[in-house]
Design an enzyme around this catalytic site. Structure first.
Site, PDB file in Angstrom:
ATOM      1  N   ASP A 243      -9.681  78.650 168.050  1.00  0.00           N
ATOM      2  CA  ASP A 243      -9.990  80.054 167.787  1.00  0.00           C
ATOM      3  C   ASP A 243     -11.349  80.500 168.324  1.00  0.00           C
ATOM      4  O   ASP A 243     -12.117  81.161 167.625  1.00  0.00           O
ATOM      5  CB  ASP A 243      -9.904  80.346 166.287  1.00  0.00           C
TER       6      ASP A 243
ATOM      7  N   SER B  33     -14.417  89.150 161.815  1.00  0.00           N
ATOM      8  CA  SER B  33     -14.103  87.987 162.629  1.00  0.00           C
ATOM      9  C   SER B  33     -14.907  88.000 163.912  1.00  0.00           C
ATOM     10  O   SER B  33     -15.047  89.029 164.569  1.00  0.00           O
ATOM     11  CB  SER B  33     -12.621  87.962 163.002  1.00  0.00           C
TER      12      SER B  33
ATOM     13  N   HIS C 120      -8.579  85.054 168.102  1.00  0.00           N
ATOM     14  CA  HIS C 120      -7.618  85.956 167.479  1.00  0.00           C
ATOM     15  C   HIS C 120      -8.071  87.411 167.511  1.00  0.00           C
ATOM     16  O   HIS C 120      -7.282  88.321 167.301  1.00  0.00           O
ATOM     17  CB  HIS C 120      -7.300  85.516 166.041  1.00  0.00           C
TER      18      HIS C 120
END
Length: 429
Positions: free
Chosen positions: A170, A253, A139
């Site tokens: 992911d 992230s 992402h």
């Protein structure tokens, strides 16, 4: 548990200051935290917003679970220093400062340019090889038309290409162009236990520079969450995650969750949706009390498959195919530009007919050349019947730029059409 992907937050060109955004898409913005803003760009995801310091029309997409993608507030600053101590098993327990000193040189700041949305996203990555292979969240780079990474170890900025990705889990692997002699992270081969102390490092708020630090403990293992857009039109179910109370933020992230020996045990991916999603400039941002990381053994296994060039039902190798349409879900939310974008939040009223309603077409794309226009309903792609907007990207998942496929659609007058198109090169290439 419901969550939202933390994609890199979308910020309009020239945006500065504290734009509207809150936590990026999916959990925490880009890459750790959903694509939250870039640098001081507001990192939210959401329709069209114009928060303080943000130009009108800057596109933002929000996701409930907030991935640790874009940045949201600075993580705790390192204040502990001193000598490490040996634990009962003879291994060395490092201080927080020593952990950061060991891990930081193997990290990179990831900045994705989202050309089709006219924005940027920021996240984190971990260097796996001295020649520049980087592990991050999908992402963080999803929808990117170009990617730049800055190596924390040497301070240099490189262009990065996507080697491959697994959208359902992911995970993505990047290759820094013309890189050599880089510092790498140390991956743990063992798991973690509840109560274990951990440190999360990353590009919080997309500010770059010295990675931010958040400390905490493991509060659970084997957790399952659903990360999705606010419309839940592009939900992904992530399993086997590590849960911690480390205060990761948008921009984190793709960054490491590290044990007290300085070895990476997980990849920061999402945070609790129980956080304020208001713009950074309007209210203070609360720190997440629940954060989730993909176990590094799981992420590394997927990375190995990608590096070996082994495509599968979930692993995509190489560049993404690009059709060139944005689609609207049945609920009327605009999705990404049909190559490999997920559904985003928007405001276009979708058709009630089965299929994917076209909300927009990119000029010069395969879809435009075929004659698709706003309001048409896509009914088939590459031999797959399309019943909803999410199925467009799924049907394209196994294709690459240059592939010829047949698409079918119904125009606004109710007439059916088919055409053979050559897919272009699009997001995450």
């Amino acid at each position: 548990m419901s969550a939202v992907y933390g994609e890199p937050g979308y910020a309009g060109p020239g945006q500065s200051g504290t734009g509207q955004g809150g936590y990026g898409q999916g959990g925490y913005g880009p890459g750790g935290y959903g694509p939250g803003g870039y640098g001081n760009y507001g990192g939210g995801s959401g329709g069209y917003g114009s928060g303080p310091g943000e130009p009108d029309g800057a596109r933002h997409r929000r996701r409930r679970f907030m991935l640790a993608g874009a940045s949201a507030g600075m993580a705790a600053v390192l204040t502990i220093a001193g000598l490490g101590a040996a634990n009962a098993f003879g291994s060395t327990t490092l201080t927080t400062a020593q952990i950061a000193s060991k891990v930081d040189p193997g990290l990179v700041d990831v900045v994705s340019t989202l050309g089709y949305q006219n924005g940027k996203a920021a996240g984190t990555g971990m260097v796996l090889t001295s020649t520049g292979e980087v592990l991050t969240n999908n992402h963080v780079i999803d929808g990117a038309t170009s990617i730049k990474v800055t190596d924390v170890g040497n301070g240099r900025t490189y262009t990065a290409k996507v080697v491959g990705y697994d959208k359902s889990r992911d995970v993505a692997v990047l290759q820094m162009v013309n890189a050599s002699g880089l510092k790498t992270v140390s991956l743990s081969s063992s798991g973690v236990q509840s109560g274990e102390k951990v440190v999360a490092l990353g590009n919080a708020e997309g500010k770059g520079g010295t990675p931010s630090v958040a400390t905490g403990k493991v509060t659970g293992t084997g957790k399952t969450i659903t990360a999705s857009d606010q419309t839940a039109g592009n939900a992904e179910r992530l399993k086997g995650l590590i849960q911690t109370n480390a205060g990761i933020q948008p921009g984190d992230s793709g960054g490491p969750l590290v044990n007290t020996e300085g070895d990476v045990v997980g990849m920061n991916t999402a945070a609790s949706s129980g956080i304020s999603t208001t713009g950074f400039g309007s209210q203070s941002q609360q720190t997440a009390t629940q954060a989730f990381a993909i176990p590094i053994t799981q992420a590394a296994s997927i990375a190995d498959q990608i590096e070996a060039g082994k495509a599968s039902a979930t692993v995509h190798i190489g560049a993404s195919a690009f059709l060139g349409v944005s689609v609207a879900s049945a609920a009327g939310s605009v999705g990404g530009y049909g190559g490999y974008y997920g559904d985003g939040a928007g405001g276009y009223g979708g058709s009630t007919a089965s299929g994917a309603t076209v909300a927009g077409v990119v000029s010069g794309s395969a879809a435009a050349q075929a004659g698709l226009t706003q309001g048409d309903v896509i009914t088939s792609v590459a031999g797959h019947t399309i019943a909803s907007s999410t199925e467009v990207s799924s049907a394209l998942a196994q294709h690459h730029p240059g592939d010829k496929i047949t698409i079918g659609w119904t125009d606004q007058a109710g007439q059916s059409h088919t055409a053979t198109v050559t897919l272009g090169s699009g997001p995450a290439d």
